[in-house]
Write an enzyme that holds these catalytic residues in place. Structure first.
Site, mmCIF file in Angstrom:
data_model
loop_
_atom_site.group_PDB
_atom_site.id
_atom_site.type_symbol
_atom_site.label_atom_id
_atom_site.label_comp_id
_atom_site.label_asym_id
_atom_site.label_seq_id
_atom_site.Cartn_x
_atom_site.Cartn_y
_atom_site.Cartn_z
ATOM 1 N N GLY A 20 0.945 -1.087 -0.038
ATOM 2 C CA GLY A 20 -0.023 0.069 -0.075
ATOM 3 C C GLY A 20 0.923 1.205 -0.070
ATOM 4 N N GLY A 21 0.098 2.442 0.147
ATOM 5 C CA GLY A 21 0.863 3.692 -0.113
ATOM 6 C C GLY A 21 1.550 3.894 1.462
ATOM 7 N N MET A 22 1.162 3.487 2.363
ATOM 8 C CA MET A 22 1.947 3.407 3.610
ATOM 9 C C MET A 22 2.460 2.368 4.246
ATOM 10 S SD MET A 22 0.043 4.925 7.194
ATOM 11 C CE MET A 22 -1.057 3.474 7.381
ATOM 12 N N ALA A 23 2.016 1.134 3.988
ATOM 13 C CA ALA A 23 2.526 -0.074 4.526
ATOM 14 C C ALA A 23 2.369 -1.256 3.563
ATOM 15 C CB ALA A 23 1.762 -0.173 6.069
ATOM 16 N N ASN A 24 3.442 -2.137 4.062
ATOM 17 C CA ASN A 24 3.202 -3.524 3.177
ATOM 18 C C ASN A 24 2.373 -4.644 4.292
ATOM 19 O OD1 ASN A 24 4.682 -2.377 0.861
ATOM 20 N ND2 ASN A 24 6.357 -2.624 1.796
ATOM 21 N N VAL A 25 2.007 -5.420 3.653
ATOM 22 C CA VAL A 25 1.031 -6.508 4.508
ATOM 23 C C VAL A 25 1.662 -7.843 4.094
ATOM 24 C CG1 VAL A 25 -1.079 -7.280 5.311
ATOM 25 C CG2 VAL A 25 -0.897 -5.059 4.665
ATOM 26 N N LYS A 40 1.342 -5.733 9.075
ATOM 27 C CA LYS A 40 1.312 -4.443 8.561
ATOM 28 C C LYS A 40 2.299 -3.925 9.043
ATOM 29 C CE LYS A 40 -2.147 -2.130 7.295
ATOM 30 N NZ LYS A 40 -3.265 -1.361 7.304
ATOM 31 N N ASP A 134 -12.354 6.353 5.155
ATOM 32 C CA ASP A 134 -11.810 5.646 3.767
ATOM 33 C C ASP A 134 -12.615 4.235 3.508
ATOM 34 O OD1 ASP A 134 -10.269 5.509 1.458
ATOM 35 O OD2 ASP A 134 -8.617 4.512 2.510
#
Length: 673
Positions: A20-25, A40, A134
């Site tokens: 994602g734009g903020m974190a990877n999962v 996350k 969101d």
């Protein structure tokens, strides 16, 4: 983050789930609690950005406050080597966006069920004064049982923070953004309701209502264009259901639902017959109370018009009389009517006040009584929901002004899969209308550990096992123990089995008595079985041709009728297939090889598997045991068949009481080389 890396010595990374734009999962395994989790991890290029870190921490704080079956649970928060991470519940399935693509069109009842789950989760967040901001299908996960779970509270904000959306900055996905957010105003609970309406629109039509080449063009459509009609896309959608979309996505927040609970309550009855023919929702005309600035020319014209109106009014007034006209002669005064007498109320002011105050007091008392009566909660009774599906229960509850609450799943050997095991509160309990009833739904059967029934009474054991789904059979054996007592069993004690998929055969003591065998020739197979069971005799059937006996009836037996046999012994009975056909000499013999896999029972020492083989061909009947063996490893066996003409064969293999292989219509084409 590479696979097999262990985070904080506890969470072993398995694979990436998404970026994602903020974190990877990542999918990881909790080595302590032995369960899969989702980790996350804040992206490395953002770990020094204070705003991103604050947003990441806000998600942790928001998720910690929310405990709900349809919100992804937060398990742990940590930091390692400057990397901040969240450990969350792993939901095996797909997000709602992909679920819609894979299953569209969704049944209307399923749309309502999924939406009800989402609404109940958002209602919990709003009850904690947390706005998601969101909401979109990508942030809603659907597990393998079809349950929805909301995730990603990364931009959620508490109302107390009064955080405004920055100018020219739009947080969240523009396709689901409310008009007020698009204008740069503060997000409210009604903003989440707008996003929920767009999600419902997409579930019904398969796409978002507004599309464009840029985010700005889409945002403009949200506060300029009307939501397209879902009924124009599909006329089968009820107007009541479209009205939920229209009201939730009203441009003015005041026209939307006051709360998420109100939206859920309205959605619940959209398929009800009572709402057939409902009119299309139109927003209320709230009037235009904005302050307008008028041009100076318009102001001057308005003043002049007012002056002309005042002058005309004066012209219409009567000319006032002179003092002479107002005075009257003495004789006219004398002829004037006498002054009226004072009214009763003026002559009795105290009584008038008493009556007035008394009337007011009575009206107040009546108002209080009526108010208390109207405010008293309307009660209803919870209906019996056991055995229903969730869709059926939803309709039944709606008729009593109730709705479905939390959904739980559990294994059950008594209730079929996807049917309701119990409700909370239970049936016949009195609850307030509009209450939410929690349901426990069956995931199907659960395996049970089979007991040791040796030395117990067969009749009692059969009754107990049959009641939970086992198929129970018996064969007799001569024994010195009491007749009817179980001597052995073919399902190993302690083995884990599914009741409805397990057949257990008990060897039952026939005692030590002797039986004078009856002549069984000319009888049907069912009559022979009943006779053998009543006299505790085992019977084996074989097939053959007989010109003297019609098909399906016995023509020979061994020992013959009149012989004295011991209880528990075996009698072989030949069943007729009718007269011998002309092509009997064309009987063909062949063998079929079958692999029987060994089943480990997880015991300290190796335990042999009991295997029973049943055949049907020219000489065997499928209901009679052909061969019994024990195996301690994977074993291959050759099954002999003899078939005449167009006849076909059968075989069935039972391991530890459970059928593991079965095949019908065996021909020489199945012969092993």
């Amino acid at each position: 983050m590479t696979p097999n890396y262990t985070l904080s010595g506890r969470y072993r990374i398995i694979r990436s789930l998404g970026e994602g734009g903020m974190a990877n999962v990542y999918l990881a395994h909790d080595l302590i609690l032995d369960r899969d989790v989702a980790v996350k991890l804040l992206r490395l290029d953002l770990r020094d950005d204070p705003k991103t870190i604050k947003r990441f921490q806000r998600e942790a704080l928001a998720t910690t406050e929310l405990v709900h079956p349809h919100i992804v649970s937060l398990y742990d928060v940590g930091e390692e080597n400057g990397m901040q991470y969240l450990v969350m519940e792993y939901v095996k399935g797909m997000d709602l966006k992909n679920y819609i693509k894979a299953h569209f069109p969704l049944p209307l009842q399923q749309v309502i069920d999924i939406m009800e789950q989402i609404l109940s989760a958002v209602a919990t967040a709003h009850a904690h004064n947390i706005i998601h901001r969101d909401l979109k299908p990508q942030n809603i996960l659907i597990d393998e049982q079809g349950n929805a779970k909301i995730t990603d509270f990364g931009i959620a904000v508490a109302l107390s923070e009064h955080t405004m959306t920055q100018t020219n900055t739009i947080l969240g996905s523009v396709h689901y953004l409310s008009p007020e957010q698009a204008r740069g105003s503060m997000a409210t609970k009604q903003s989440d309701i707008y996003s929920l309406g767009i999600i419902l629109y997409e579930m019904l039509t398969g796409s978002v209502p507004f599309k464009g080449e840029t985010a700005v063009s889409i945002a403009l459509k949200h506060f300029q264009n009307e939501i397209p009609s879902v009924r124009e896309f599909d006329a089968a959608i009820p107007q009541a259901l479209e009205n939920v979309v229209l009201r939730a996505t009203a441009k003015d927040p005041r026209d939307r639902y006051a709360t998420v609970a109100d939206m859920a309550s309205d959605l619940l009855t959209t398929l009800s017959e009572s709402r057939v023919g409902e009119k299309r929702f139109e927003p209320a005309d709230l009037g235009n109370d904005e302050t307008k600035i008028m041009p100076s020319a318009d102001i001057a014209a308005a003043i002049a018009a007012n002056r002309r109106a005042d002058a005309a009014k004066k012209d219409r007034q009567p000319t006032p009389k002179t003092p002479h006209q107002q005075s009257k002669p003495t004789d006219e005064v004398k002829n004037e009517a006498p002054l009226p007498k004072r009214s009763w109320s003026k002559r009795h002011p105290i009584r008038r006040r008493i009556i007035l105050y008394g009337s007011i007091a009575i009206l107040l008392i009546v108002a209080i009584v009526v108010g208390l009566e109207l405010s008293r909660p309307q009660m209803t009774t919870v209906p019996k929901l056991t055995g229903m599906t969730q869709a059926q229960a939803t309709k039944v509850l709606a008729k009593r002004q109730l709705s479905v609450g939390t959904i739980k799943h559990a294994k059950s050997n008594e209730v079929a899969k996807n049917e309701i095991i119990k409700s909370t509160p239970g049936s016949k309990q009195s609850v307030q209308q509009r209450s939410r009833i929690s349901l426990t739904i069956s995931n199907g059967e659960k395996k049970v550990n089979f007991g040791n029934y040796v030395n117990e009474n067969y009749a009692d054991v059969k009754s107990t096992l049959s009641s939970v789904g086992f198929k129970v059979k018996q064969r007799f054996s001569t024994s010195d123990v009491a007749a009817g007592q179980i001597v052995s069993q073919d399902v190993v004690a302690g083995s884990s089995v599914l009741p409805t998929n397990t057949t257990v055969t008990f060897t039952v003591s026939a005692g030590s008595r002797y039986v004078a065998l009856r002549d069984l020739t000319g009888e049907s197979q069912s009559d022979i079985v009943n006779y053998a069971t009543a006299n505790r005799i085992n019977v084996t059937f074989k097939q053959g041709y007989s010109d003297d006996q019609k098909a399906g009836y016995s023509y020979d037996q061994d020992p013959e009728g009149g012989a004295s046999v011991r209880a528990g012994s075996t009698v072989t009975v030949n069943m007729s297939k009718g007269s011998q056909p002309a092509n009997a000499d064309l009987a063909e013999s062949f063998k079929v090889k079958v692999k029987i896999p060994y089943q480990s029972l997880n015991t300290a020492t190796a335990t042999a598997n009991d295997v029973k083989i049943y055949l049907e061909d020219d000489s065997h009947v499928i209901g009679s045991l052909y061969r019994e063996i024990t195996i301690t490893d994977n074993t291959r066996v050759s099954l002999p068949f003899q078939l005449t003409g167009s006849q076909t064969g059968k075989y069935r293999i039972v391991r530890n009481g459970v059928t593991i292989a079965e095949k019908n219509k065996i021909t020489n084409k199945d012969a092993s080389n």
